[in-house]
Design a protein around this motif. Structure first.
Motif, PDB file in Angstrom:
ATOM      1  N   ASN A   1      -9.154   6.202  -3.193  1.00 50.45           N
ATOM      2  CA  ASN A   1      -8.807   5.182  -2.203  1.00 50.45           C
ATOM      3  C   ASN A   1      -8.299   3.870  -2.774  1.00 50.45           C
ATOM      4  O   ASN A   1      -7.713   3.075  -2.029  1.00 50.45           O
ATOM      5  CB  ASN A   1     -10.017   4.912  -1.309  1.00 50.45           C
ATOM      6  N   PHE A   2      -8.522   3.621  -4.064  1.00 52.78           N
ATOM      7  CA  PHE A   2      -8.157   2.322  -4.617  1.00 52.78           C
ATOM      8  C   PHE A   2      -7.612   2.475  -6.041  1.00 52.78           C
ATOM      9  O   PHE A   2      -8.008   3.383  -6.780  1.00 52.78           O
ATOM     10  CB  PHE A   2      -9.373   1.380  -4.685  1.00 52.78           C
TER      11      PHE A   2
ATOM     12  N   ASP B   1      -8.599  -4.262  -2.454  1.00 51.38           N
ATOM     13  CA  ASP B   1      -7.314  -4.153  -3.124  1.00 51.38           C
ATOM     14  C   ASP B   1      -7.422  -3.508  -4.495  1.00 51.38           C
ATOM     15  O   ASP B   1      -6.414  -3.039  -5.042  1.00 51.38           O
ATOM     16  CB  ASP B   1      -6.703  -5.551  -3.297  1.00 51.38           C
TER      17      ASP B   1
ATOM     18  N   GLU C   1       0.832  -1.193   0.000  1.00 49.03           N
ATOM     19  CA  GLU C   1       0.000   0.000   0.000  1.00 49.03           C
ATOM     20  C   GLU C   1       0.875   1.255   0.000  1.00 49.03           C
ATOM     21  O   GLU C   1       1.834   1.356   0.774  1.00 49.03           O
ATOM     22  CB  GLU C   1      -0.888   0.005   1.239  1.00 49.03           C
TER      23      GLU C   1
ATOM     24  N   THR D   1      -3.135   3.835  -2.908  1.00 47.80           N
ATOM     25  CA  THR D   1      -3.181   2.828  -3.960  1.00 47.80           C
ATOM     26  C   THR D   1      -2.462   1.580  -3.478  1.00 47.80           C
ATOM     27  O   THR D   1      -1.925   1.550  -2.366  1.00 47.80           O
ATOM     28  CB  THR D   1      -2.559   3.378  -5.261  1.00 47.80           C
TER      29      THR D   1
END
Length: 506
Positions: free
Chosen positions: A222-223, A165, A110, A127
């Motif tokens: 956030n991803f 993820d 991360e 990310t």
């Protein structure tokens, strides 16, 4: 990944390294469209933003000059452990979009990232790179169909708070319509520019409008995302070089070129995927260790025209024409090669339109959607035959398009309901398209198509959890989208066991 708490840190507290070049000046805060990351590998990820202090102006309020943009990647959200940094030139010709590609990152790790331009610092994004080697678990969500006028993106607000993820978008990120051509039940709740988009400035403006939504921004922030398009990013139900409504082919070629350019400018896509003319290389693969191979597909750009004039049709013999294809020959071979060579336990086919057979009419008469794989039966039969004869293990198809939740098993031969089950398909509902929806399905449709196990039409997304033994899909729904603030719940869950194909209630 952890939840969102603490991510929106005051980035201005932490200075960047000295910029490599003097900034070119413009007026206003440039990061109005947020930030995003995507296309993760085990050692890299794309970092995206677009400078647009006035996002709904044709040029985003930017001058006709290149602007240096610095970026940083760190192990912590306070940026005390910066591991990569660099500078990109955001150019006028690419709508001042940025596609930075840091290298040498750790697998399955991360990271936090941010941008700086014109003395302003972006929000902090989070990310994650893809894992390599033995991988025990993975969680991702997939979504589709987010017509801005039809409702609020509350589902994305909830998605941004999940422990994921990866996020996968399987199409209809924007809609091309004016305000009146396709309205939600009971009327629209938000406005667009109220003209059908056809040129580059139009498509840029529409993408920018969607990107101003704070809930969509939160999910991007956030991803890491993997994205592919369906039809509305260009034109409803387009097929290859053929538009839906018979516009001149040269006009449609220019329209498609503009749509692809704006799509690339607004998505976390690698520089290598930048469109060439009116074509874009969007089908590609992402490897997540020995757990999952994601085969991201394109069922629009290379397909034959829909059979029998498109729509839902009965008695359409042309759908069985072996010359017709939904993928094109090159992509079909790419998919087969990738499925055959993959070392992963699960093969995830991220694609756009309903793959399982879906007969809409009870009894002897069969009615099929010519825009789905039902309209390209030979393509589907070839794929299922390949999966069967080459013993491709644990295929899972994820799909959007139809604005409802469905779950289906993929049979070797849909003409025989007792045929061998080869894999399963999870079809996700829309984020907002058609408005609130309802907690209903069609029992008659399930009876007519016994390999289909679930149908429901509220809005939301699907959360998928993988490990070496199981694939679990949770259908996450909100009860309304025509006003903000809806709660989230899991309406239905299914499990597929590795080596034992077929949907089971969780």
């Amino acid at each position: 990944m952890a939840g969102t708490a603490g991510v929106a840190v005051a980035a201005t507290q932490f200075p960047f390294a000295k910029a490599k070049s003097a900034p070119a000046r413009f007026t206003g805060y440039p990061f109005t469209l947020g930030i995003a990351s995507g296309d993760p590998t085990s050692d890299s990820v794309v970092l995206w933003t677009r400078l647009a202090p006035s996002p709904l102006e044709g040029n985003g309020g930017m001058p006709d000059k290149a602007i240096p943009v610095q970026w940083e990647v760190a192990k912590d959200e306070n940026f005390t452990q910066v591991v990569a940094s660099g500078e990109e030139l955001a150019t006028y010709g690419d709508a001042h979009s940025v596609h930075a590609e840091p290298q040498g990152l750790q697998a399955g790790f991360e990271y936090f990232y941010r941008f700086k331009a014109n003395g302003e610092i972006s929000p902090v994004g989070r990310t994650k790179t893809a894992p390599s080697g033995p991988t025990s678990a993975l969680a991702f969500a997939f979504a589709s169909c987010q017509q801005y006028e039809h409702g609020y993106y509350t589902a994305y607000k909830h998605m941004s708070q999940e422990d994921l993820d990866l996020v996968i978008h399987v199409g209809d990120y924007i809609y091309e319509y004016d305000s009146n051509s396709y309205t939600a039940s009971g009327g629209n709740v938000r406005a667009n520019s109220n003209h059908e988009i056809v040129n580059l400035q139009d498509y840029r403006e529409r993408h920018a409008q969607y990107k101003t939504d704070p809930d969509l921004q939160a999910a991007h922030q956030n991803f890491a995302w993997l994205v592919t398009f369906d039809d509305h990013e260009v034109d409803n139900n387009w097929a290859g070089n053929i538009p839906e409504e018979g516009m001149p082919l040269d006009f449609f070629a220019r329209r498609r070129r503009a749509a692809f350019k704006a799509y690339w400018e607004h998505m976390p896509l690698r520089k290598a995927l930048r469109p060439t003319g009116n074509a874009i290389q969007i089908y590609r693969r992402a490897q997540y260790g020995d757990l999952a191979s994601f085969h991201v597909m394109d069922t629009r750009q290379f397909r034959s025209d829909q059979a029998c004039g498109d729509g839902a049709k009965a008695g359409c013999d042309d759908r069985n024409n072996p010359a017709r294809t939904i993928t094109g020959a090159a992509q079909e071979q790419w998919l087969y090669d990738g499925l055959q060579a993959s070392p992963a336990k699960w093969q995830i086919l991220a694609q756009q339109v309903f793959m399982a057979q879906l007969d809409y009419t009870a009894g002897a008469t069969e009615t099929f959607n010519m825009d789905a794989w039902d309209g390209y039966r030979v393509s589907r039969d070839k794929l299922l035959d390949f999966i069967d004869t080459r013993k491709i293990a644990n295929p899972i198809v994820i799909t959007g398009d139809v604005h409802a939740n469905w779950a289906a098993d993929l049979l070797r031969d849909f003409r025989d309901s007792s045929s061998k089950i080869l894999g399963s398909e999870f079809i996700g509902t829309s984020i907002s398209t058609t408005g609130d929806g309802s907690d209903t399905g069609s029992a008659a449709t399930l009876t007519e198509n016994p390999w289909i196990k679930f149908n429901q039409s509220q809005r939301g997304y699907v959360r998928v959890s993988l490990d070496q033994n199981h694939c679990k899909a949770d259908y996450r729904v909100v009860p309304y989208v025509k006003r903000p603030g809806a709660p989230i719940s899991t309406r239905k869950s299914f499990v597929v066991e590795a080596g034992n194909p077929g949907l089971k209630d969780a």
